[in-house]
Write a protein that holds these residues in place. Sequence first.
Motif, mmCIF file in Angstrom:
data_model
loop_
_atom_site.group_PDB
_atom_site.id
_atom_site.type_symbol
_atom_site.label_atom_id
_atom_site.label_comp_id
_atom_site.label_asym_id
_atom_site.label_seq_id
_atom_site.Cartn_x
_atom_site.Cartn_y
_atom_site.Cartn_z
ATOM 1 N N PHE A 111 2.771 -31.929 -58.801
ATOM 2 C CA PHE A 111 3.372 -33.269 -58.798
ATOM 3 C C PHE A 111 4.788 -33.209 -58.241
ATOM 4 N N ASP A 112 5.223 -34.281 -57.597
ATOM 5 C CA ASP A 112 6.623 -34.405 -57.228
ATOM 6 C C ASP A 112 7.461 -34.635 -58.480
ATOM 7 N N LYS A 115 7.235 -37.680 -61.047
ATOM 8 C CA LYS A 115 6.125 -38.509 -60.606
ATOM 9 C C LYS A 115 4.825 -38.046 -61.264
ATOM 10 N N ALA A 116 3.871 -38.947 -61.369
ATOM 11 C CA ALA A 116 2.572 -38.611 -61.936
ATOM 12 C C ALA A 116 1.461 -38.628 -60.889
ATOM 13 N N THR A 117 1.828 -38.840 -59.622
ATOM 14 C CA THR A 117 0.839 -38.836 -58.546
ATOM 15 C C THR A 117 0.616 -37.411 -58.063
ATOM 16 N N ILE A 118 -0.632 -36.985 -58.018
ATOM 17 C CA ILE A 118 -0.953 -35.618 -57.587
ATOM 18 C C ILE A 118 -0.547 -35.430 -56.127
ATOM 19 N N GLN A 119 0.098 -34.299 -55.838
ATOM 20 C CA GLN A 119 0.470 -33.986 -54.462
ATOM 21 C C GLN A 119 -0.790 -33.818 -53.609
ATOM 22 N N ALA A 120 -0.737 -34.337 -52.391
ATOM 23 C CA ALA A 120 -1.896 -34.265 -51.506
ATOM 24 C C ALA A 120 -2.346 -32.826 -51.273
ATOM 25 N N TYR A 123 -4.930 -31.386 -53.904
ATOM 26 C CA TYR A 123 -6.298 -31.877 -54.039
ATOM 27 C C TYR A 123 -7.346 -30.798 -53.745
ATOM 28 N N ARG A 164 0.204 -37.502 -66.106
ATOM 29 C CA ARG A 164 -0.179 -36.392 -65.240
ATOM 30 C C ARG A 164 -1.515 -35.802 -65.672
ATOM 31 N N ASN A 167 -4.313 -38.212 -64.774
ATOM 32 C CA ASN A 167 -4.616 -38.272 -63.349
ATOM 33 C C ASN A 167 -5.425 -37.057 -62.895
ATOM 34 N N TYR A 171 -9.296 -37.351 -61.391
ATOM 35 C CA TYR A 171 -9.702 -36.759 -60.118
ATOM 36 C C TYR A 171 -10.871 -35.800 -60.302
#
Length: 217
Positions: A111-112, A115-120, A123, A164, A167, A171
């Motif tokens: 994660f950045d 942030k809670a969005t998974i880094q590309a 994946y 986190r 998420n 996924y």
Amino acid sequence: MIKKRIIALSVAGAILAGCQTTDPYTGEQQTAKSTKYSGIGVLAGALIGAAANGKEGALAGAALGGLAGAGYGAYTDRQETALRNELQGTGVQVVRNGDNLKLVMPGNITFDSSKATIQASFYPVLGSVARVMKNYNENPVVITGHTDSTGSEARINMPLSKARAENVAIYLEQLGVSGTRISAYGVGSSQPIATNKTPQGRSQNRRVEIDLKPPVG
């Protein structure tokens, strides 16, 4: 009775001595993990069998006890090897403790910051994890998010760690891992694995862990 115990110990020792393997990572001779986990079953079975019927009973009891103890240990052996092969060089640490497997995913590759969005870039790594989870589908999966101690625990750390973990769970489900196996939690900064007084320590504490538990029942 003493004689029967000696017979039992001799039989169990002979069975276990034949279970040496070569560690594929170090090349060293070692007792297979599944053998270690079945060893107690072998010995207990041998003692019970010897008490009932001498040497022949010890052999039969050791065999039955070993089979009972080795089943899940052997399954975990294979699962651990598959995970290590898939995750080599990714930065994800595979930790084994008995029949439990833990994947430690450092925050800097997942994660950045904040942030809670998974880094590309992460994946494909989660894709590898999902592939093994689907092949070895007996385990309950517990996903736990962790943060360092910077910031408000209630307002920042707990919600961030929970988001986190969730998420990652979402996924993995999208990749075909059954959602009925998965639980996701955030624990904020309450379970550090290093000091929060240094940047290096705080970096270690920012992580997501995936625990693959033994099947229930």
